[in-house]
Design an enzyme around this catalytic site. Structure first.
Site, PDB file in Angstrom:
ATOM      1  N   HIS A  46      43.071  -2.127   8.235  1.00 45.06           N
ATOM      2  CA  HIS A  46      42.198  -0.998   7.903  1.00 45.06           C
ATOM      3  C   HIS A  46      41.944  -0.134   9.139  1.00 45.06           C
ATOM      4  CE1 HIS A  46      40.785  -4.021   4.805  1.00 45.06           C
ATOM      5  NE2 HIS A  46      41.130  -2.995   4.050  1.00 45.06           N
ATOM      6  N   LYS A  85      51.506  -2.078   3.157  1.00 48.35           N
ATOM      7  CA  LYS A  85      51.568  -3.424   2.582  1.00 48.35           C
ATOM      8  C   LYS A  85      51.447  -3.340   1.055  1.00 48.35           C
ATOM      9  CE  LYS A  85      48.295  -6.294   2.206  1.00 48.35           C
ATOM     10  NZ  LYS A  85      47.963  -7.186   1.124  1.00 48.35           N
ATOM     11  N   ASP A  86      50.613  -2.394   0.606  1.00 46.25           N
ATOM     12  CA  ASP A  86      50.462  -2.170  -0.832  1.00 46.25           C
ATOM     13  C   ASP A  86      51.445  -1.072  -1.237  1.00 46.25           C
ATOM     14  OD1 ASP A  86      48.243  -4.005  -1.169  1.00 46.25           O
ATOM     15  OD2 ASP A  86      47.129  -2.579   0.043  1.00 46.25           O
TER      16      ASP A  86
HETATM   17  O1  PAF Z   1      43.836  -1.049  -1.295  1.00 41.18           O
HETATM   18  C1  PAF Z   1      42.645  -1.226  -1.630  1.00 41.18           C
HETATM   19  O2  PAF Z   1      41.825  -1.795  -0.892  1.00 41.18           O
HETATM   20  C2  PAF Z   1      42.167  -0.725  -2.990  1.00 41.18           C
HETATM   21  O3  PAF Z   1      43.140  -0.918  -3.968  1.00 41.18           O
HETATM   22  C3  PAF Z   1      41.675   0.734  -2.975  1.00 41.18           C
HETATM   23  C4  PAF Z   1      42.792   1.706  -2.631  1.00 41.18           C
HETATM   24  C5  PAF Z   1      40.543   0.877  -1.961  1.00 41.18           C
HETATM   25  C6  PAF Z   1      41.123   1.109  -4.348  1.00 41.18           C
HETATM   26  O4  PAF Z   1      40.061   0.299  -4.726  1.00 41.18           O
END
Ligand code: PAF
Length: 283
Positions: free
Chosen positions: A37, A149-150
């Site tokens: 993050h 990663k997502d």
């Molecule tokens: O990747 C995440 O943490 C969540 O899917 C997001 C993008 C904040 C949506 O809730």
């Protein structure tokens, strides 16, 4: 740094920034922040004048048997990390703020939400697209930052921004890994010592296939097999797929276009996902 919990306050705080012509960067999160993050925050700060981080564990993206109530939370720590990272505003609404009473309107993504995680987590990307669209409407950022990663989430969000004509630049930020290769995730905290060790199989498998790709292997089935060979240590492999980066459909063999090797597996009761991009140099 300001911590804000209502949409009205958020709009008020952002009016001045916008009037002053400031570029707003946005990092949506579900909290329990980690280095991944913080890399999104750093990317946002490098391209924006002010950075807004949202912290909201979105109920609509969890299935009935998933870990919503157990999802890790530590708001004071998140706030401190954001303050140290130079975030201007933390937006931490509660569920009623995001989903007003009687809420019944959703954003329904199309085919990009169907394969990979979508086939194991029905409704997940509908929940993600809905909350991200709502947050975009609240923050109205110039750019928004998502972790690679997502990978499928990035594709779904980018498509949604295009389809709904949202004037927001979607920026993917490379995955941040632990020194041994494990992709950073808030869910890593669920892994006990022995599980933590076994979880490495996923990144090892992906890296092994990426090495073969760099050595010239282009056969899609072979690359998938190489990755799977490392995966004996996981408890349940959900999928391991080599997909076209734009359609998320199985890549054509031999590989000629930049593709993503994506995997999801359970280690103990923890579901982990990871991916590597197999890139061809731009022509
Ligand atoms: O990747 C995440 O943490 C969540 O899917 C997001 C993008 C904040 C949506 O809730």
């Amino acid at each position: 740094m300001q911590t804000i919990t209502t949409i009205a306050e958020l709009r008020h705080a952002l009016v001045q920034a916008r009037e002053a012509g400031k570029r707003v960067g946005f990092v949506p999160t579900m909290g329990y922040l980690h280095e991944g993050h913080l890399a999104l925050v750093a990317a946002s700060r490098a391209r924006s004048d002010i950075t807004v981080v949202s912290i909201f564990v979105n109920p609509t993206q969890f299935g009935p048997s998933e870990d919503l109530s157990a999802y890790p939370r530590d708001f004071p720590r998140d706030e401190q990390l954001c303050r140290n990272a130079g975030v201007a505003i933390v937006f931490a609404p509660d569920a009623r703020e995001i989903y007003p009473a009687g809420s019944e309107t959703f954003v329904e993504p199309g085919g990009l939400a169907k394969p990979l995680c979508g086939s194991f987590r029905p409704g997940h990307f509908r929940g993600v697209a809905t909350v991200v669209c709502k947050l975009f409407n609240m923050v109205q950022p110039d750019a928004a930052f998502f972790g690679q990663k997502d990978f499928q989430q990035c594709a779904v969000v980018r498509r949604m921004a295009l389809d709904l004509n949202l004037p927001i630049e979607i920026v993917d930020v490379p995955t941040v890994r632990e020194p041994d290769g494990l992709a950073m995730s808030s869910r890593n905290r669920y892994l006990g010592g022995e599980e933590r060790r076994r979880a490495l199989a996923i990144s090892r498998g992906l890296f092994a296939a990426a090495d073969e790709f760099r050595s010239g292997e282009r056969n899609v089935e072979k690359l998938i097999e190489i990755a799977k060979e490392q995966l004996n240590n996981v408890d349940r492999l959900q999928y391991l797929e080599l997909v076209d980066c734009h359609t998320l459909e199985r890549a054509a063999s031999p590989l000629r276009l930049t593709s993503a090797l994506c995997g999801a597996a359970y280690v103990g009761s923890t579901r982990l996902i990871d991916n590597v991009i197999l890139s061809f140099p731009a022509p």
